[in-house]
Scaffold this motif. Structure first.
Motif, short mmCIF file in Angstrom:
data_model
loop_
_atom_site.label_atom_id
_atom_site.label_comp_id
_atom_site.label_asym_id
_atom_site.label_seq_id
_atom_site.Cartn_x
_atom_site.Cartn_y
_atom_site.Cartn_z
N GLN A 134 0.82 -1.21 0.00
CA GLN A 134 0.00 0.00 0.00
C GLN A 134 0.86 1.26 0.00
O GLN A 134 0.56 2.23 -0.70
CB GLN A 134 -0.92 0.00 1.22
CG GLN A 134 -2.03 -1.03 1.16
CD GLN A 134 -2.92 -1.00 2.37
OE1 GLN A 134 -2.54 -0.47 3.43
NE2 GLN A 134 -4.12 -1.55 2.25
N THR A 135 1.93 1.23 0.77
CA THR A 135 2.81 2.40 0.86
C THR A 135 3.53 2.64 -0.46
O THR A 135 3.71 3.80 -0.88
CB THR A 135 3.81 2.22 2.00
OG1 THR A 135 3.11 1.99 3.23
CG2 THR A 135 4.69 3.46 2.16
N GLU A 136 3.95 1.58 -1.13
CA GLU A 136 4.61 1.72 -2.43
C GLU A 136 3.68 2.39 -3.45
O GLU A 136 4.12 3.22 -4.25
CB GLU A 136 5.07 0.35 -2.94
CG GLU A 136 6.26 -0.23 -2.18
CD GLU A 136 7.54 0.54 -2.43
OE1 GLU A 136 7.96 0.64 -3.60
OE2 GLU A 136 8.12 1.04 -1.45
N ILE A 137 2.41 2.05 -3.39
CA ILE A 137 1.44 2.69 -4.29
C ILE A 137 1.37 4.19 -4.01
O ILE A 137 1.35 5.01 -4.93
CB ILE A 137 0.06 2.03 -4.13
CG1 ILE A 137 0.09 0.60 -4.65
CG2 ILE A 137 -1.01 2.84 -4.86
CD1 ILE A 137 -1.16 -0.19 -4.33
N ILE A 138 1.33 4.53 -2.71
CA ILE A 138 1.27 5.95 -2.33
C ILE A 138 2.51 6.69 -2.83
O ILE A 138 2.41 7.77 -3.43
CB ILE A 138 1.14 6.08 -0.80
CG1 ILE A 138 -0.21 5.55 -0.33
CG2 ILE A 138 1.32 7.53 -0.36
CD1 ILE A 138 -0.33 5.40 1.18
N ILE A 139 3.69 6.12 -2.62
CA ILE A 139 4.93 6.77 -3.03
C ILE A 139 4.98 6.95 -4.54
O ILE A 139 5.32 8.03 -5.05
CB ILE A 139 6.15 5.97 -2.54
CG1 ILE A 139 6.20 5.97 -1.00
CG2 ILE A 139 7.44 6.56 -3.10
CD1 ILE A 139 7.27 5.06 -0.42
N ARG A 140 4.61 5.90 -5.29
CA ARG A 140 4.65 6.00 -6.76
C ARG A 140 3.67 7.06 -7.27
O ARG A 140 3.99 7.82 -8.19
CB ARG A 140 4.33 4.65 -7.38
CG ARG A 140 5.47 3.64 -7.28
CD ARG A 140 5.29 2.50 -8.27
NE ARG A 140 4.05 1.76 -8.02
CZ ARG A 140 3.96 0.73 -7.20
NH1 ARG A 140 5.02 0.30 -6.52
NH2 ARG A 140 2.81 0.10 -7.05
N ASN A 141 2.48 7.09 -6.68
CA ASN A 141 1.51 8.10 -7.13
C ASN A 141 1.97 9.51 -6.78
O ASN A 141 1.77 10.44 -7.57
CB ASN A 141 0.14 7.82 -6.49
CG ASN A 141 -0.65 6.77 -7.24
OD1 ASN A 141 -1.09 7.00 -8.37
ND2 ASN A 141 -0.80 5.61 -6.64
N MET A 142 2.57 9.68 -5.62
CA MET A 142 3.12 10.99 -5.26
C MET A 142 4.16 11.43 -6.28
O MET A 142 4.21 12.59 -6.70
CB MET A 142 3.75 10.94 -3.85
CG MET A 142 2.77 10.79 -2.71
SD MET A 142 1.87 12.31 -2.33
CE MET A 142 3.10 13.22 -1.40
N LEU A 187 -5.52 11.69 0.18
CA LEU A 187 -4.65 11.12 -0.85
C LEU A 187 -4.28 9.68 -0.52
O LEU A 187 -4.27 8.81 -1.40
CB LEU A 187 -3.39 11.97 -1.00
CG LEU A 187 -3.57 13.32 -1.72
CD1 LEU A 187 -2.30 14.15 -1.62
CD2 LEU A 187 -3.95 13.12 -3.18
N GLU A 188 -3.94 9.41 0.74
CA GLU A 188 -3.58 8.04 1.11
C GLU A 188 -4.74 7.08 0.88
O GLU A 188 -4.57 5.98 0.33
CB GLU A 188 -3.10 7.98 2.57
CG GLU A 188 -1.70 8.51 2.76
CD GLU A 188 -1.09 8.11 4.09
OE1 GLU A 188 -1.63 7.20 4.76
OE2 GLU A 188 -0.05 8.69 4.45
N LEU A 189 -5.93 7.47 1.30
CA LEU A 189 -7.08 6.61 1.10
C LEU A 189 -7.38 6.42 -0.39
O LEU A 189 -7.75 5.32 -0.83
CB LEU A 189 -8.30 7.21 1.81
CG LEU A 189 -8.26 7.19 3.34
CD1 LEU A 189 -9.43 7.97 3.92
CD2 LEU A 189 -8.27 5.77 3.88
N TYR A 190 -7.22 7.48 -1.15
CA TYR A 190 -7.51 7.42 -2.59
C TYR A 190 -6.56 6.47 -3.31
O TYR A 190 -6.96 5.79 -4.26
CB TYR A 190 -7.38 8.84 -3.16
CG TYR A 190 -7.83 9.00 -4.59
CD1 TYR A 190 -8.97 8.36 -5.07
CD2 TYR A 190 -7.12 9.83 -5.44
CE1 TYR A 190 -9.39 8.53 -6.37
CE2 TYR A 190 -7.54 10.01 -6.76
CZ TYR A 190 -8.68 9.35 -7.21
OH TYR A 190 -9.08 9.52 -8.51
N TRP A 191 -5.33 6.40 -2.85
CA TRP A 191 -4.32 5.60 -3.54
C TRP A 191 -4.14 4.21 -2.95
O TRP A 191 -3.30 3.45 -3.41
CB TRP A 191 -2.98 6.33 -3.54
CG TRP A 191 -2.97 7.51 -4.48
CD1 TRP A 191 -3.66 7.63 -5.64
CD2 TRP A 191 -2.22 8.70 -4.33
NE1 TRP A 191 -3.38 8.84 -6.23
CE2 TRP A 191 -2.49 9.53 -5.44
CE3 TRP A 191 -1.33 9.18 -3.37
CZ2 TRP A 191 -1.93 10.78 -5.64
CZ3 TRP A 191 -0.75 10.43 -3.55
CH2 TRP A 191 -1.04 11.22 -4.67
#
Length: 478
Positions: A27-35, A97-101
């Motif tokens: 989940q965190t990797e998704i957040i970082i990539r989207n950021m 943003l975290e919830l969205y991603w």
């Protein structure tokens, strides 16, 4: 402790649930990539270290240079985005943003129905006199649990709306690039989202994600206040914020000087562990000055005005080389402000006088308090009448040297051997009374001359310091 590294980050775990840890990493990797892909943050060279702790566990190696999150993620939802943005994004935006991603976010909710629900919660918050939707809704234990429980879903829905309208990046840039002039656009997007014209979002609150200390900021035109630790009450914070704002304005007007920035206060509920006798202190922060206030759960922040005098005179480049004038002016203006506004010190002094009046026949010290009050105020004391707080200030100065007397406001005392020690002006109340006497007798302009340069006392008043002190003592004791 276990560790996992990816191309984007280093992960450290104090938990033993491998499946849970793997899900967290994904989940965190998704957040970082989207950021990185959609918002171009963080910079590629930024080292990311993420620590996952068990719930309720004291964080290890905690620092604002690392992300420390709790196992259940509830209290630290948004902390990762906050860190990646160098703490510039507000909490509602970070959480949304975290919830969205996140991979497992819920899909397909009816926007029409949910917008109606959002409007209901906004009206409920307004009826409870809470701030409009914004970071205040995310501060732990600050508002009713019902409101806080809905905040994350509202943030998620608003982020979905902004992305759909292709305005998400522009909203993020408002905060990343400090474009405060564009905050009105945020209000427009919010009004369109909830389908209610002229509806505001609150941008005065900023909740700072920190696993070790809960703290948040409240920004107003004259004050940026940071509230540290503990469970703050919303109405208490509103009251304190108004007090700080009024105090800064009062000192600016008195000094005929306007700060070009809001004054920063950091407010602690309890004592300073290293300097327990300090109610507050002023210190230099870059090119500006800032203030810390302590134990405001026990004593309201009346010392704010005292410290504001220091901050503004220091900002003006005015440093009295005679310590009793430095503290005397700060204390005298605190009394004058309280005399005008009739707030914390005024109400406490009124209670103290009533207590003393009711026991005035028990001993000579208490009798002298009432006797001196009537002398300085020029009228007989009546418990039901408003009090003359300046007269009270002179009373405390008069009583300060009497054996067995303890000042109700715990006026700090100087010690023999301290710089500029003067036995006649050896505590804050005496110094305040002396400064007030000089200003009332000879005017503010003359006083400010000697405040800036004590070598000009004789030139300014035609007598020396000792003579001025004797005049004041005659006033107190006549």
């Amino acid at each position: 402790m276990s560790k996992t590294s990816t191309e984007n980050a280093e992960y450290y775990f104090n938990t033993t649930n491998d499946s849970h840890n793997k899900t967290f990493v994904n989940q965190t990797e998704i957040i970082i990539r989207n950021m990185q892909d959609y918002l171009d943050i963080p910079r590629k060279e930024k080292t990311i270290q993420i620590y996952l702790n068990r719930d309720g566990e004291i964080p290890f190696n905690n620092s604002l240079t690392r992300i420390v999150v709790s196992e259940d993620r509830e209290n630290s939802q948004g902390a990762i985005v906050s860190y990646l943005s160098d703490y510039k994004l507000p909490a509602w935006l970070c959480v949304g943003l975290e919830l969205y991603w996140q991979d497992d976010r819920e899909e397909g909710k009816s926007s029409e129905l949910f917008v109606g629900s959002i409007r209901k919660w906004i009206e409920t918050a307004k009826s409870w006199e809470y701030p409009d939707f914004g970071d205040a809704w995310f501060i732990p234990n600050y508002l009713e649990e019902e409101i806080v429980g809905e905040a994350q879903q509202i943030a998620l829905m608003f982020i979905q709306y902004l992305d759909h309208e292709k305005q998400l990046e522009s909203v993020v840039d408002i905060f990343l690039k400090d474009r405060n002039e564009d905050l009105n656009l945020l209000g427009e997007y919010w009004s369109e989202f909830i389908e209610t014209p002229n509806t505001a979002m609150d941008t005065s609150y900023r909740y700072i994600f920190s696993y070790e200390d809960i703290w948040f900021e409240v920004h107003t035109d004259k004050v940026n206040a940071r509230y540290k630790k503990e469970d703050w009450n919303h109405r208490q914070v509103v009251e304190y914020q108004n007090y700080l704002n009024q105090g800064v304005r009062y000192v600016e007007n008195w000094m005929n000087y306007t700060l070009n920035y809001p004054l920063t206060f950091t407010i602690y509920p309890h004592k300073n562990a290293y300097k327990p006798n300090y109610g507050g202190l002023t210190y230099q922060s870059g090119d500006d000055y800032a203030i810390e206030l302590y134990q405001v759960f026990e004593v309201p922040p009346y010392r704010a005005v005292h410290e504001t005098v220091h901050a503004i005179t220091f900002q003006m480049g005015m440093f009295s080389n005679f310590y009793p004038l430095t503290e005397g002016l700060a204390e005298a203006l605190m009394y004058e402000f309280e005399a005008e506004k009739r707030l914390y010190v005024y109400n406490k002094s009124k209670e103290d006088l009533i207590f003393t009046y009711e026991r005035r026949n028990e001993n000579a010290l208490l009798y002298n308090v009432i006797q001196n009050y009537e002398k300085y105020s020029g009228q007989s004391y009546q418990p039901s009448n408003p009090i003359d707080l300046i007269a009270v200030m002179h009373v405390w100065a008069n009583m300060a040297s009497r054996k067995g007397w303890e000042n109700p406001l715990d006026s700090l005392k100087y010690k023999a051997g301290d710089p500029d020690y003067n036995e006649d002006l050896n505590d804050y109340n005496k110094a305040a009374s002396f400064v007030h006497y000089l200003i009332q007798t000879y005017g503010k302009e003359k006083f400010m001359v000697i405040y800036a340069d004590m070598t000009k006392v004789k030139e300014t008043y035609n007598v020396g310091l000792d003579s001025l002190i004797q005049e004041w003592k005659n006033f107190l004791n006549d």
